[in-house]
Design a protein around this motif. Structure first.
Motif, PDB file in Angstrom:
ATOM      1  N   ALA A  64       0.827  -1.206   0.000  1.00  0.00           N
ATOM      2  CA  ALA A  64       0.000   0.000   0.000  1.00  0.00           C
ATOM      3  C   ALA A  64       0.863   1.259   0.000  1.00  0.00           C
ATOM      4  O   ALA A  64       0.569   2.226  -0.714  1.00  0.00           O
ATOM      5  CB  ALA A  64      -0.930  -0.011   1.209  1.00  0.00           C
ATOM      6  N   TYR A  65       1.943   1.265   0.794  1.00  0.00           N
ATOM      7  CA  TYR A  65       2.763   2.468   0.875  1.00  0.00           C
ATOM      8  C   TYR A  65       3.450   2.756  -0.466  1.00  0.00           C
ATOM      9  O   TYR A  65       3.709   3.920  -0.800  1.00  0.00           O
ATOM     10  CB  TYR A  65       3.795   2.348   1.999  1.00  0.00           C
ATOM     11  CG  TYR A  65       4.971   1.444   1.710  1.00  0.00           C
ATOM     12  CD1 TYR A  65       6.130   1.919   1.113  1.00  0.00           C
ATOM     13  CD2 TYR A  65       4.923   0.086   2.040  1.00  0.00           C
ATOM     14  CE1 TYR A  65       7.203   1.090   0.852  1.00  0.00           C
ATOM     15  CE2 TYR A  65       5.984  -0.744   1.796  1.00  0.00           C
ATOM     16  CZ  TYR A  65       7.120  -0.246   1.201  1.00  0.00           C
ATOM     17  OH  TYR A  65       8.193  -1.083   0.929  1.00  0.00           O
ATOM     18  N   GLN A  66       3.743   1.707  -1.239  1.00  0.00           N
ATOM     19  CA  GLN A  66       4.368   1.910  -2.546  1.00  0.00           C
ATOM     20  C   GLN A  66       3.368   2.468  -3.556  1.00  0.00           C
ATOM     21  O   GLN A  66       3.686   3.377  -4.323  1.00  0.00           O
ATOM     22  CB  GLN A  66       4.971   0.591  -3.032  1.00  0.00           C
ATOM     23  CG  GLN A  66       6.170   0.149  -2.195  1.00  0.00           C
ATOM     24  CD  GLN A  66       6.615  -1.271  -2.481  1.00  0.00           C
ATOM     25  OE1 GLN A  66       5.783  -2.175  -2.627  1.00  0.00           O
ATOM     26  NE2 GLN A  66       7.915  -1.491  -2.552  1.00  0.00           N
ATOM     27  N   TYR A  67       2.144   1.917  -3.556  1.00  0.00           N
ATOM     28  CA  TYR A  67       1.107   2.485  -4.401  1.00  0.00           C
ATOM     29  C   TYR A  67       0.837   3.948  -4.016  1.00  0.00           C
ATOM     30  O   TYR A  67       0.649   4.814  -4.874  1.00  0.00           O
ATOM     31  CB  TYR A  67      -0.192   1.674  -4.291  1.00  0.00           C
ATOM     32  CG  TYR A  67      -0.244   0.456  -5.179  1.00  0.00           C
ATOM     33  CD1 TYR A  67      -0.291   0.585  -6.564  1.00  0.00           C
ATOM     34  CD2 TYR A  67      -0.251  -0.821  -4.633  1.00  0.00           C
ATOM     35  CE1 TYR A  67      -0.347  -0.534  -7.388  1.00  0.00           C
ATOM     36  CE2 TYR A  67      -0.306  -1.958  -5.448  1.00  0.00           C
ATOM     37  CZ  TYR A  67      -0.357  -1.801  -6.821  1.00  0.00           C
ATOM     38  OH  TYR A  67      -0.408  -2.902  -7.637  1.00  0.00           O
ATOM     39  N   ALA A  68       0.812   4.214  -2.705  1.00  0.00           N
ATOM     40  CA  ALA A  68       0.547   5.578  -2.239  1.00  0.00           C
ATOM     41  C   ALA A  68       1.634   6.541  -2.701  1.00  0.00           C
ATOM     42  O   ALA A  68       1.341   7.668  -3.125  1.00  0.00           O
ATOM     43  CB  ALA A  68       0.434   5.594  -0.718  1.00  0.00           C
ATOM     44  N   SER A  69       2.895   6.111  -2.635  1.00  0.00           N
ATOM     45  CA  SER A  69       3.986   7.002  -3.041  1.00  0.00           C
ATOM     46  C   SER A  69       3.920   7.319  -4.530  1.00  0.00           C
ATOM     47  O   SER A  69       4.239   8.436  -4.951  1.00  0.00           O
ATOM     48  CB  SER A  69       5.347   6.384  -2.688  1.00  0.00           C
ATOM     49  OG  SER A  69       5.629   5.249  -3.483  1.00  0.00           O
ATOM     50  N   ARG A  70       3.474   6.340  -5.336  1.00  0.00           N
ATOM     51  CA  ARG A  70       3.324   6.617  -6.770  1.00  0.00           C
ATOM     52  C   ARG A  70       2.128   7.533  -7.025  1.00  0.00           C
ATOM     53  O   ARG A  70       2.174   8.394  -7.909  1.00  0.00           O
ATOM     54  CB  ARG A  70       3.181   5.300  -7.542  1.00  0.00           C
ATOM     55  CG  ARG A  70       4.426   4.430  -7.499  1.00  0.00           C
ATOM     56  CD  ARG A  70       4.409   3.336  -8.544  1.00  0.00           C
ATOM     57  NE  ARG A  70       3.404   2.315  -8.298  1.00  0.00           N
ATOM     58  CZ  ARG A  70       3.591   1.268  -7.508  1.00  0.00           C
ATOM     59  NH1 ARG A  70       4.719   1.124  -6.843  1.00  0.00           N
ATOM     60  NH2 ARG A  70       2.640   0.355  -7.371  1.00  0.00           N
ATOM     61  N   GLU A  71       1.081   7.361  -6.234  1.00  0.00           N
ATOM     62  CA  GLU A  71      -0.115   8.177  -6.439  1.00  0.00           C
ATOM     63  C   GLU A  71       0.138   9.646  -6.091  1.00  0.00           C
ATOM     64  O   GLU A  71      -0.325  10.541  -6.790  1.00  0.00           O
ATOM     65  CB  GLU A  71      -1.270   7.635  -5.601  1.00  0.00           C
ATOM     66  CG  GLU A  71      -2.582   8.365  -5.811  1.00  0.00           C
ATOM     67  CD  GLU A  71      -3.745   7.678  -5.131  1.00  0.00           C
ATOM     68  OE1 GLU A  71      -4.558   8.389  -4.505  1.00  0.00           O
ATOM     69  OE2 GLU A  71      -3.849   6.428  -5.227  1.00  0.00           O
ATOM     70  N   VAL A  72       0.881   9.882  -4.993  1.00  0.00           N
ATOM     71  CA  VAL A  72       1.134  11.267  -4.579  1.00  0.00           C
ATOM     72  C   VAL A  72       2.375  11.848  -5.237  1.00  0.00           C
ATOM     73  O   VAL A  72       2.658  13.040  -5.090  1.00  0.00           O
ATOM     74  CB  VAL A  72       1.249  11.377  -3.044  1.00  0.00           C
ATOM     75  CG1 VAL A  72      -0.019  10.881  -2.381  1.00  0.00           C
ATOM     76  CG2 VAL A  72       2.477  10.635  -2.510  1.00  0.00           C
ATOM     77  N   GLY A  73       3.134  11.008  -5.936  1.00  0.00           N
ATOM     78  CA  GLY A  73       4.276  11.495  -6.699  1.00  0.00           C
ATOM     79  C   GLY A  73       5.548  11.709  -5.898  1.00  0.00           C
ATOM     80  O   GLY A  73       6.404  12.511  -6.293  1.00  0.00           O
ATOM     81  N   GLY A  74       5.704  11.010  -4.768  1.00  0.00           N
ATOM     82  CA  GLY A  74       6.939  11.159  -4.000  1.00  0.00           C
ATOM     83  C   GLY A  74       6.919  10.335  -2.737  1.00  0.00           C
ATOM     84  O   GLY A  74       5.871   9.864  -2.283  1.00  0.00           O
ATOM     85  N   HIS A  75       8.100  10.182  -2.153  1.00  0.00           N
ATOM     86  CA  HIS A  75       8.238   9.381  -0.940  1.00  0.00           C
ATOM     87  C   HIS A  75       7.943  10.180   0.324  1.00  0.00           C
ATOM     88  O   HIS A  75       7.389   9.642   1.290  1.00  0.00           O
ATOM     89  CB  HIS A  75       9.659   8.823  -0.846  1.00  0.00           C
ATOM     90  CG  HIS A  75       9.992   7.849  -1.927  1.00  0.00           C
ATOM     91  ND1 HIS A  75      11.156   7.108  -1.923  1.00  0.00           N
ATOM     92  CD2 HIS A  75       9.335   7.480  -3.053  1.00  0.00           C
ATOM     93  CE1 HIS A  75      11.200   6.337  -3.001  1.00  0.00           C
ATOM     94  NE2 HIS A  75      10.107   6.565  -3.705  1.00  0.00           N
ATOM     95  N   ARG A  76       8.334  11.458   0.329  1.00  0.00           N
ATOM     96  CA  ARG A  76       8.247  12.242   1.555  1.00  0.00           C
ATOM     97  C   ARG A  76       6.821  12.339   2.118  1.00  0.00           C
ATOM     98  O   ARG A  76       6.637  12.156   3.327  1.00  0.00           O
ATOM     99  CB  ARG A  76       8.825  13.643   1.329  1.00  0.00           C
ATOM    100  CG  ARG A  76       8.864  14.486   2.606  1.00  0.00           C
ATOM    101  CD  ARG A  76       9.522  15.819   2.393  1.00  0.00           C
ATOM    102  NE  ARG A  76      10.923  15.680   2.038  1.00  0.00           N
ATOM    103  CZ  ARG A  76      11.746  16.707   1.885  1.00  0.00           C
ATOM    104  NH1 ARG A  76      11.290  17.937   2.059  1.00  0.00           N
ATOM    105  NH2 ARG A  76      13.008  16.499   1.565  1.00  0.00           N
TER     106      ARG A  76
END
Length: 336
Positions: free
Chosen positions: A270-282
């Motif tokens: 989920a955290y990886q999908y979320a980082s792609r959706e929001v466009g960044g890791h931070r």
């Protein structure tokens, strides 16, 4: 004295991580982005060794001052073995079956030095699980070790998770008078904090298996040690680990049901999908920090201090995390 030790461990981890970054660049120990990566820039890896060295050195320094000497023997032996296996895997490749055998050996070492297992607190009653408890504890350690490896996939997330668990868990331990285990928690937080200086998004070095597996084992062990001091703390510790437990477990079962090779690398948490959706890791790493501090922390304190039934606290704390796992497609097959 405690805060001097914490500051020293933090500074040592900062310095060691900088050295390891130079070493990794010199030896070309670099993570090259591929289709299963969550990063786009080649980045040195192996910085988690700084966490290992800083924390284990602090244990050696403390060896003559702590009454609970078995804490130190358990953590030193299990942690060192776990870190060596991860280090070798970072520098080459160890087959999954041999890694798993080594992980169970780490778990067995920690359990062998514990004078007792804590009882399971359920509905106000303490249940002695006997031999079954040791078997369950071994699988708990191995799962913690591996889930931390699985969840170390974007900049800073594994570090932020470890720091908040250790600080909040340490505060709980301090409040109930379990000062020695609290001290160990604070020192581990300091070691990870020094590494985070280099790992906060955008990361200048990655943790690597040596660091992530070590952290999973240490956090799992500290949780079980905390439960020896007070059984309700096992529930509290599990609440604090909620983000990683829910995402990793949900993703694993979904991939198992689909027939995927779960030991292969992927980016369907989920955290990886979320980082792609929001466009960044931070943003995702900071969101994990906020969830830990503002949501899971209060429920962990409620469970540990007896304000509510611990199992009920965990259920309430986990329900929104399950919703987030579904919202961000945890375990869903990746599309090209």
């Amino acid at each position: 004295m405690l805060w001097i030790a914490v500051a020293t461990v933090f500074a040592l981890a900062v310095i060691l991580t900088g050295y390891l970054r130079q070493y990794a660049l010199k030896k070309s120990i670099i993570d090259i982005p591929n289709e299963r990566s969550s990063h786009t820039v080649p980045t040195p890896r192996g910085g988690g060794v700084a966490i290992v060295v800083a924390f284990l050195l602090s244990l050696l320094v403390l060896s003559g001052t702590l009454q609970g000497w078995w804490y130190l023997v358990a953590l030193l032996g299990g942690g060192a073995l776990c870190a060596v296996v991860g280090f070798l895997d970072d520098h080459g490749h160890i087959a999954a079956r041999w890694r798993l055998i080594a992980h169970f050996a780490c778990a067995a070492w920690v359990l062998a030095w514990m004078p007792q297992l804590p009882p399971l607190l359920w509905a106000g009653h303490e249940i002695d699980l006997g031999i079954a408890g040791y078997v369950l504890a071994a699988f708990y350690f191995v799962w913690m070790l591996n889930l931390y490896n699985f969840m170390d996939g974007i900049d800073g997330i594994a570090s932020v998770q470890a720091i908040t668990i250790c600080l909040l868990g340490g505060a709980l331990l301090w409040q109930i008078g379990a000062l020695e285990i609290a001290t160990l928690s604070f020192l581990l937080a300091a070691a990870v904090g020094g590494f985070l200086v280099w790992n906060f998004p955008p990361a200048r070095i990655f943790m690597g298996d040596a660091g992530s597996g070590f952290l999973g084992l240490m956090i799992g062990a500290l949780g079980l040690f905390a439960a020896v001091a007070q059984p309700a703390l096992l529930w509290a510790w599990s609440i604090l680990m909620g983000v990683f437990i829910v995402d990793a477990t949900f993703t694993l079962f979904r991939r198992l049901l689909r027939g995927d090779k779960v030991y292969e690398a992927h980016r369907s948490h989920a955290y990886q999908y979320a980082s792609r959706e929001v466009g960044g890791h931070r943003p995702v790493t900071l969101a994990v920090l906020a969830i830990n501090l503002l949501w899971l922390g209060p429920w962990a304190f409620a469970a540990a201090l007896g304000y509510m039934d611990p199992a009920l606290c965990l259920l309430i704390a986990y329900l929104p995390l399950l919703a987030l796992a579904l919202r961000f497609h945890a375990g869903k097959r990746e599309t090209a």
